[in-house]
Write an enzyme that holds these catalytic residues in place. Structure first.
Site, short mmCIF file in Angstrom:
data_model
loop_
_atom_site.label_atom_id
_atom_site.label_comp_id
_atom_site.label_asym_id
_atom_site.label_seq_id
_atom_site.Cartn_x
_atom_site.Cartn_y
_atom_site.Cartn_z
N GLU A 101 43.72 61.70 68.20
CA GLU A 101 42.46 61.31 68.84
C GLU A 101 41.37 62.03 68.06
O GLU A 101 41.24 63.26 68.16
CB GLU A 101 42.44 61.75 70.31
N LYS A 159 48.39 74.90 71.02
CA LYS A 159 47.47 75.75 70.24
C LYS A 159 46.06 75.31 70.64
O LYS A 159 45.54 74.33 70.14
CB LYS A 159 47.71 75.53 68.74
N CYS A 215 33.40 63.16 72.21
CA CYS A 215 33.79 62.14 71.22
C CYS A 215 33.28 60.77 71.63
O CYS A 215 33.02 59.93 70.80
CB CYS A 215 35.31 62.14 71.06
N GLU A 259 29.21 61.78 62.35
CA GLU A 259 29.32 62.36 63.69
C GLU A 259 28.54 63.68 63.72
O GLU A 259 28.87 64.61 62.97
CB GLU A 259 30.79 62.62 64.05
P1 NAD Z 1 38.74 70.60 64.85
O1 NAD Z 1 39.48 69.49 64.20
O2 NAD Z 1 37.95 71.52 64.02
O3 NAD Z 1 39.76 71.55 65.67
C1 NAD Z 1 40.61 71.02 66.66
C2 NAD Z 1 41.86 71.88 66.75
O4 NAD Z 1 42.58 71.76 65.53
C3 NAD Z 1 41.59 73.37 66.93
O5 NAD Z 1 42.54 73.89 67.82
C4 NAD Z 1 41.78 73.93 65.52
O6 NAD Z 1 42.15 75.28 65.48
C5 NAD Z 1 42.90 73.04 65.02
N1 NAD Z 1 42.99 72.92 63.55
C6 NAD Z 1 41.99 72.95 62.64
N2 NAD Z 1 42.49 72.79 61.40
C7 NAD Z 1 43.84 72.65 61.52
C8 NAD Z 1 44.89 72.43 60.59
N3 NAD Z 1 44.68 72.33 59.28
N4 NAD Z 1 46.16 72.34 61.08
C9 NAD Z 1 46.39 72.42 62.40
N5 NAD Z 1 45.43 72.63 63.33
C10 NAD Z 1 44.16 72.73 62.89
O7 NAD Z 1 37.86 69.92 65.99
P2 NAD Z 1 36.81 70.61 66.96
O8 NAD Z 1 35.62 71.00 66.17
O9 NAD Z 1 37.53 71.65 67.77
O10 NAD Z 1 36.45 69.42 67.96
C11 NAD Z 1 35.45 68.49 67.73
C12 NAD Z 1 36.03 67.19 67.19
O11 NAD Z 1 37.00 66.69 68.12
C13 NAD Z 1 35.00 66.08 67.06
O12 NAD Z 1 35.21 65.39 65.86
C14 NAD Z 1 35.30 65.17 68.25
O13 NAD Z 1 34.90 63.84 68.10
C15 NAD Z 1 36.78 65.30 68.33
N6 NAD Z 1 37.26 64.91 69.64
C16 NAD Z 1 37.91 63.71 69.76
C17 NAD Z 1 38.34 63.28 71.01
C18 NAD Z 1 39.06 61.95 71.17
O14 NAD Z 1 39.64 61.75 72.23
N7 NAD Z 1 39.05 61.08 70.19
C19 NAD Z 1 38.10 64.07 72.15
C20 NAD Z 1 37.44 65.28 71.97
C21 NAD Z 1 37.02 65.70 70.72
#
Ligand code: NAD
Length: 489
Positions: A259, A183, A293, A391
């Site tokens: 992550e 997804k 991140c 963040e």
């Molecule tokens: P997000 O958590 O909003 O969304 C990530 C994914 O999760 C999307 O596909 C979204 O549709 C899905 N999602 C959202 N709510 C959900 C739920 N309740 N159940 C299942 N799926 C759900 O994150 P974002 O805004 O897309 O990305 C930014 C974040 O990602 C930042 O916090 C960043 O630090 C983190 N990030 C972490 C790493 C790492 O390796 N630690 C790498 C890249 C990004």
């Protein structure tokens, strides 16, 4: 030529059982170009229904298809072919990634897309070096620790590095013999869709990789985490989303890998090589518009060199070339969405109230329709400020002075996050002493963003659970089983 191909793909469908399909409801959502505010494509809106279809297809491919029964060598040959095709089509895929994310084309061409290909090449090579352990405590017994696939893997990814992070999960999941349902983030569905076609071209059997577009909470993402036939969820995204997924996945007791968010510290000691440290601090703060991140979004500078560093840093931040993401000279592009831009601007306002904005802080007038903020440098704030604790995930770098090792270690460990940190000093003993006391999954010494894909990657505290990379990924996407043979004396 490549632009022509992208112009034709104005609608993106799900990829289920090797076919592109719309949603049963016919509903769609839009993916936008963050640089211009234009609609890039409509996207089929997946729900629990499409997730169920995709999981059924993945389950059938796992239980009845050739994939898990193939030799490792055969699986790896197909995965390597996927990597090869990504490289062959690099220009077109990079352009799609840039249009969908707003990131500079050079970043897509030299970073995201080659790395996506490398994820397939790396895991295909690495998996073939794995050995099977055998414990022989007694001459009449042999205990083999074998690794078996889990079944259907659920993969959920964010928008900041769309193809890069999707392939970082798909490759290890598939190499171990699993099938999967991805997804992708709703903001950036383009390159995942292209990957579906590439998987077919590479000869991946139908149902091994399935992709469902849609939203997270109450949408396709959540449905994937609740599905009883999904064995694990590998998730990259926000910490709050990780908490929600842990709750929704608990009723079906899934294996989880998280992550999550980060608030990387970048520490410059008085004896650092500033020629290296300052430009790297600028890259660590603003690469991918600060939407990484691993970004070094909190800069700590030792008191004796603070003024000198601030002067050079301000000059270098002001010199960042912000502009058209399709221009190869551009160093910083657009922010992913209006919502994200507004969130980042709230932090900039806080910076104006609590301290001083030394560079940036304003929207770019020449790009009125897109989501643009000038690279922003903020000083004069306390480490306890939200600016240093939360963040921001945008082009904002904060700078705080420190007096001693003890103080900067306390600052570094003061956030709830624990993903990464960098430190700069010519004193090797100090580097080792400080690195050991920092509570993060990764510490870079005199560098930033230098990776070896065999090493463990992940965060402590609110930055994650588990590790990806090398054998850590392969262990997550497999079940360990002991098979014991007892022989007669
Ligand atoms: P997000 O958590 O909003 O969304 C990530 C994914 O999760 C999307 O596909 C979204 O549709 C899905 N999602 C959202 N709510 C959900 C739920 N309740 N159940 C299942 N799926 C759900 O994150 P974002 O805004 O897309 O990305 C930014 C974040 O990602 C930042 O916090 C960043 O630090 C983190 N990030 C972490 C790493 C790492 O390796 N630690 C790498 C890249 C990004």
């Amino acid at each position: 030529m490549t632009t022509e191909i992208l112009k034709k793909i104005k609608h993106l469908d799900h990829f289920i059982n090797g076919e592109f399909r719309s949603s049963a409801s016919g509903e769609v959502f839009k993916t936008m170009n963050p640089a211009t505010g234009d609609v890039l494509a409509t996207v089929s809106l997946g729900t629990a229904k499409e997730i169920d279809e995709a999981v059924k297809s993945a389950k059938h491919a796992f239980e009845h298809g050739p994939w898990p029964k193939m030799s490792l060598k055969e699986r790896c040959a197909i995965l390597k072919r996927i990597g090869d095709i990504i490289l062959e089509r690099k220009a077109e895929i990079a352009l799609a990634e840039t249009l969908d994310t707003g990131k500079p084309i050079t970043e897509s061409l030299e970073g995201d897309i080659p790395r996506s290909a490398m994820n397939f090449h790396f895991f295909a090579d690495y998996a073939q070096t794995l050995e099977t352990e055998c414990f022989t405590g007694s001459p009449t017994e042999k205990h083999f620790a074998v690794r078996e696939p889990l079944g259907v893997a659920g993969l959920i990814t964010p928008w900041n590095l769309p193809l890069y992070l999707a392939t970082w999960k798909i490759a290890p999941a598939l190499v171990m013999g699993n099938t999967c349902v991805l997804k992708p983030a709703e903001w950036t569905p383009y390159t995942a869709t292209l990957l579906g076609g590439i998987a077919n071209d590479a000869g991946l059997p139908p149902g091994v990789l399935n992709i469902v577009h849609g939203f997270g909470a109450n949408g396709a993402g959540e449905a994937l985490t609740r599905h009883p036939d999904v064995s694990c969820i590998s998730f990259t995204g926000e910490t709050t989303t990780g908490k929600a997924i842990m709750a929704s996945a608990s009723s079906t007791l899934k294996k989880l890998s998280f992550e999550l968010g980060g608030k990387g510290a970048n520490i410059i000691f008085e004896d650092a090589d500033l020629e290296e440290a300052i430009p790297t601090a600028v890259r660590a703060g603003f690469r991918n518009q600060g939407q990484i991140c691993l970004a070094g979004s909190r800069l700590y500078v030792q008191e004796g060199i603070f003024d000198k560093v601030i002067e050079q840093l301000t000059k270098q931040v002001k010199a960042i070339r912000v502009g058209d993401p399709q221009d190869p000279q551009t160093q910083m592009g657009a922010i992913i969405s209006k919502e994200q831009l507004e969130k980042v601007e709230k932090y900039v306002k806080l910076g104006e109230q609590e301290g001083k904005v030394l560079a940036g802080g304003e929207r770019l007038k020449e790009f009125a329709q897109g989501n643009w903020l000038a690279p922003t440098l903020i000083a004069g704030i306390d480490n306890s400020s939200k600016l240093c604790q939360e963040e921001i995930f945008g082009p904002v770098l904060t700078v705080v002075p420190f007096a001693s090792e003890e103080e900067v270690i306390a600052y570094t460990n003061s956030t709830t996050y624990g993903l990464s940190a960098s430190l700069w000093s010519k004193d090797a003993a100090r580097c080792e002493r400080v690195a050991k006391q920092i509570k993060t999954g990764i510490v870079w010494v005199n560098c930033w963003f230098v990776r070896d894909l065999r090493t463990p990657f992940g965060g402590q505290k609110a930055s994650g659970i588990g590790r990806e990379g090398g054998r850590w990924s392969l262990e997550f996407f497999s079940e360990a089983k002991t098979i014991t043979y007892k022989y007669k004396e």
